[in-house]
Write a protein that holds these residues in place. Structure first.
Motif, PDB file in Angstrom:
ATOM      1  N   GLY A 103      -1.742  61.377  21.687  1.00  0.00           N
ATOM      2  CA  GLY A 103      -1.938  60.266  21.847  1.00  0.00           C
ATOM      3  C   GLY A 103      -1.003  59.114  22.878  1.00  0.00           C
ATOM      4  O   GLY A 103      -1.260  58.376  23.326  1.00  0.00           O
ATOM      5  N   SER A 105     -14.318  58.794  13.292  1.00  0.00           N
ATOM      6  CA  SER A 105     -13.734  59.177  14.185  1.00  0.00           C
ATOM      7  C   SER A 105     -12.733  60.278  13.892  1.00  0.00           C
ATOM      8  O   SER A 105     -12.585  60.511  12.692  1.00  0.00           O
ATOM      9  CB  SER A 105     -12.666  57.917  13.924  1.00  0.00           C
ATOM     10  OG  SER A 105     -13.182  56.235  14.321  1.00  0.00           O
ATOM     11  N   ILE A 144      -2.809  54.349  21.864  1.00  0.00           N
ATOM     12  CA  ILE A 144      -2.417  54.911  22.992  1.00  0.00           C
ATOM     13  C   ILE A 144      -2.249  54.230  24.710  1.00  0.00           C
ATOM     14  O   ILE A 144      -1.384  54.446  25.278  1.00  0.00           O
ATOM     15  CB  ILE A 144      -4.728  55.356  23.289  1.00  0.00           C
ATOM     16  CG1 ILE A 144      -5.195  55.861  22.589  1.00  0.00           C
ATOM     17  CG2 ILE A 144      -4.771  56.184  24.964  1.00  0.00           C
ATOM     18  CD1 ILE A 144      -4.351  57.872  22.062  1.00  0.00           C
ATOM     19  N   HIS A 179      -9.933  60.924  19.567  1.00  0.00           N
ATOM     20  CA  HIS A 179      -8.688  60.011  20.116  1.00  0.00           C
ATOM     21  C   HIS A 179      -7.600  60.850  19.838  1.00  0.00           C
ATOM     22  O   HIS A 179      -7.912  61.608  18.887  1.00  0.00           O
ATOM     23  CB  HIS A 179      -7.801  58.520  19.652  1.00  0.00           C
ATOM     24  CG  HIS A 179      -8.678  58.209  19.410  1.00  0.00           C
ATOM     25  ND1 HIS A 179     -10.143  57.032  20.163  1.00  0.00           N
ATOM     26  CD2 HIS A 179     -10.242  57.101  18.357  1.00  0.00           C
ATOM     27  CE1 HIS A 179     -10.559  56.504  19.750  1.00  0.00           C
ATOM     28  NE2 HIS A 179     -10.204  56.245  18.218  1.00  0.00           N
ATOM     29  N   ASP A 211     -10.672  51.353  15.556  1.00  0.00           N
ATOM     30  CA  ASP A 211     -10.422  52.792  16.502  1.00  0.00           C
ATOM     31  C   ASP A 211      -9.581  51.569  17.734  1.00  0.00           C
ATOM     32  O   ASP A 211      -9.498  52.277  18.322  1.00  0.00           O
ATOM     33  CB  ASP A 211     -12.053  52.422  17.202  1.00  0.00           C
ATOM     34  CG  ASP A 211     -12.693  53.994  16.328  1.00  0.00           C
ATOM     35  OD1 ASP A 211     -12.924  53.116  15.483  1.00  0.00           O
ATOM     36  OD2 ASP A 211     -12.140  55.197  16.475  1.00  0.00           O
ATOM     37  N   LYS A 269      -6.826  52.816  19.690  1.00  0.00           N
ATOM     38  CA  LYS A 269      -6.352  52.422  20.781  1.00  0.00           C
ATOM     39  C   LYS A 269      -5.721  51.341  21.701  1.00  0.00           C
ATOM     40  O   LYS A 269      -5.181  52.092  22.714  1.00  0.00           O
ATOM     41  CB  LYS A 269      -7.671  51.764  21.896  1.00  0.00           C
ATOM     42  CG  LYS A 269      -8.837  53.356  21.541  1.00  0.00           C
ATOM     43  CD  LYS A 269      -9.755  53.687  22.694  1.00  0.00           C
ATOM     44  CE  LYS A 269     -11.376  52.659  21.632  1.00  0.00           C
ATOM     45  NZ  LYS A 269     -12.334  52.980  22.609  1.00  0.00           N
TER      46      LYS A 269
END
Ligand code: GAL
Length: 416
Positions: A378, A294, A212, A370, A204, A208
């Motif tokens: 994203g 997730s 992201i 996410h 994760d 990210k």
């Protein structure tokens, strides 16, 4: 006008006529990309619902998964001053149109119906702009799923893969069994959808940082090289005709047993259901290996354009119909997605849908929810296109994994 759109999906045509004797012919023109069998079946639920309320549906379909083509057609419609009433749209695209000032204001209907209390915050981020509601979310999809033919899995040992190594073992077995192990369509957004899951499978924090936050170090890291190596490995399980194939044709290969599995968002389930297959019996849905717990999400929303006054009534009526809890059940049980409201029970959903709802709630709670890059949640659309270009060039053998990671960092930086 207010009493017209306040009418619920269950309202009869007769009631609508009495309540709104002055109403001009109500019509919505809807631009969307739901053209596969499962998608069209889900869309018909909305069409029928609105037609039962006296609203005529003008269909404006633009084929092409994930809406890339639809957004191009939309741009030319709006540029020529002819925006549709409502447009199926994903995350960052909604923000872009709102920033450009082209969207209407649904706040009155949203406030009256208490949308703020029931729409998950991760979705509201895209349904609202500058404090105003500009779009009505119809679902929550998730992209980190795999869809497996049950007989093919049984023939490959019967154990659904949980980790990357398990996945490779099952794919190898399917290959030995003489079927295409992994059904895939070589289109940029489909390559991007698999890439999303592969990156998430490496953690994760990595998803990210790289996707992201677009951290240049993460983008060019050894972990990213590993992600591209995994993409290369997966590509060895495609059949030679994967290039350009539509996603629903890849799903059909799993449905008819020609292929073992597909890595795809849960709209694929709509195709399995249309073929009368039953989850758990005929097909198996699992989270992409190493991504359990997730959720990469995307939500289809109907962004409402700033249209002339005579169209606003039908537009609000459509927004209200989309947000109706019963409609959200009727639609999402066909589409493969889960409701965009937190107050809908899972009773009517099949096992994959129940899992989807539970996973979404858990991920939201645990900070493991996410936005999907490949499906507009994203990263901005510029960044998404830059990532697609590199991922697809790599899938097609233009770069080594090492080069791809370097190209990715450079392309993302240039797109910022
Ligand atoms: C997604 C969209 C889904 C599904 C898919 C394939 O972006 O959210 O509803 O239709 O594309 O077309």
């Amino acid at each position: 006008m207010k009493f017209q759109y306040a009418l619920k999906a269950s309202a009869s045509v007769a009631v609508l006529c009495i309540a709104a004797p002055m109403a001009m012919a109500e019509e919505v023109e809807v631009l969307h990309w739901w053209t596969s069998g499962g998608e069209a079946a889900a869309l018909n639920v909305l069409k029928d619902n609105l037609e039962a309320q006296g609203v005529t549906w003008q269909d404006m379909p633009v084929a092409g998964g994930s809406g890339v083509e639809a957004m191009t057609v939309l741009r030319s419609r709006v540029t020529s001053g002819n925006a549709p009433t409502a447009v199926q749209m994903l995350g960052f695209d909604i923000k872009d149109w709102a920033t450009e000032g082209f969207l209407g204001d649904l706040s009155e209907v949203a406030d009256e119906e208490g949308w703020a209390e029931v729409v998950p915050p991760a979705l509201q981020e895209f349904s609202k702009y500058d404090g105003k509601w500009i779009a009505a979310p119809v679902n929550v999809h998730s992209t980190n799923w795999m869809w497996i033919n049950k007989s093919a899995l049984d023939a490959a040992g019967g154990e659904a893969p949980e980790t990357w190594d398990d996945l490779i073992a099952v794919l190898d077995k399917m290959q030995e069994n003489g079927i295409v192990p992994l059904a895939h369509g070589g289109q940029a957004w489909q390559d991007g959808t698999v890439f999303d899951s592969v990156v998430l499978g490496l953690g994760d924090d990595f998803y990210k940082a790289a996707i992201i936050d677009q951290d240049p170090e993460a983008l060019a890291s050894d972990q990213m090289v590993e992600a591209f190596e995994r993409m290369e490995k997966l590509a060895t399980y495609f059949d030679p005709n994967f290039s350009g194939r539509d996603w629903n044709l890849a799903s059909a290969m799993v449905i008819n047993g020609e292929a073992g599995m597909q890595a795809m968002g849960d709209w694929a389930k709509g195709e399995f259901l249309r073929a009368d297959l039953v989850p758990g019996e005929d097909f198996v849905c699992i989270r992409f290996p190493d991504t359990q717990g997730s959720v990469l999400f995307n939500s289809d929303q109907f962004a409402m354009f700033d249209v002339s006054e005579d169209k606003v009534g039908a537009q609000k009526l459509m927004a209200s119909a989309v947000m109706d809890p019963d409609f959200q059940v009727a639609f999402n049980t066909v589409k493969g997605s889960v409701p965009a409201r937190t107050d809908v029970a899972d009773t009517e959903f099949d096992d994959c849908g129940k899992k989807g709802m539970a996973d979404l709630a858990e991920a939201a709670q645990n900070g493991t929810l996410h936005g999907s890059m490949a499906h507009g949640h994203g990263a901005s659309s510029n960044i998404k296109s830059a990532i697609f270009d590199v991922v697809t060039a790599h899938v097609n053998g233009e770069f080594s994994a090492q080069e791809a990671a370097e190209e990715l960092a450079a392309a993302v930086e240039a797109a910022q």
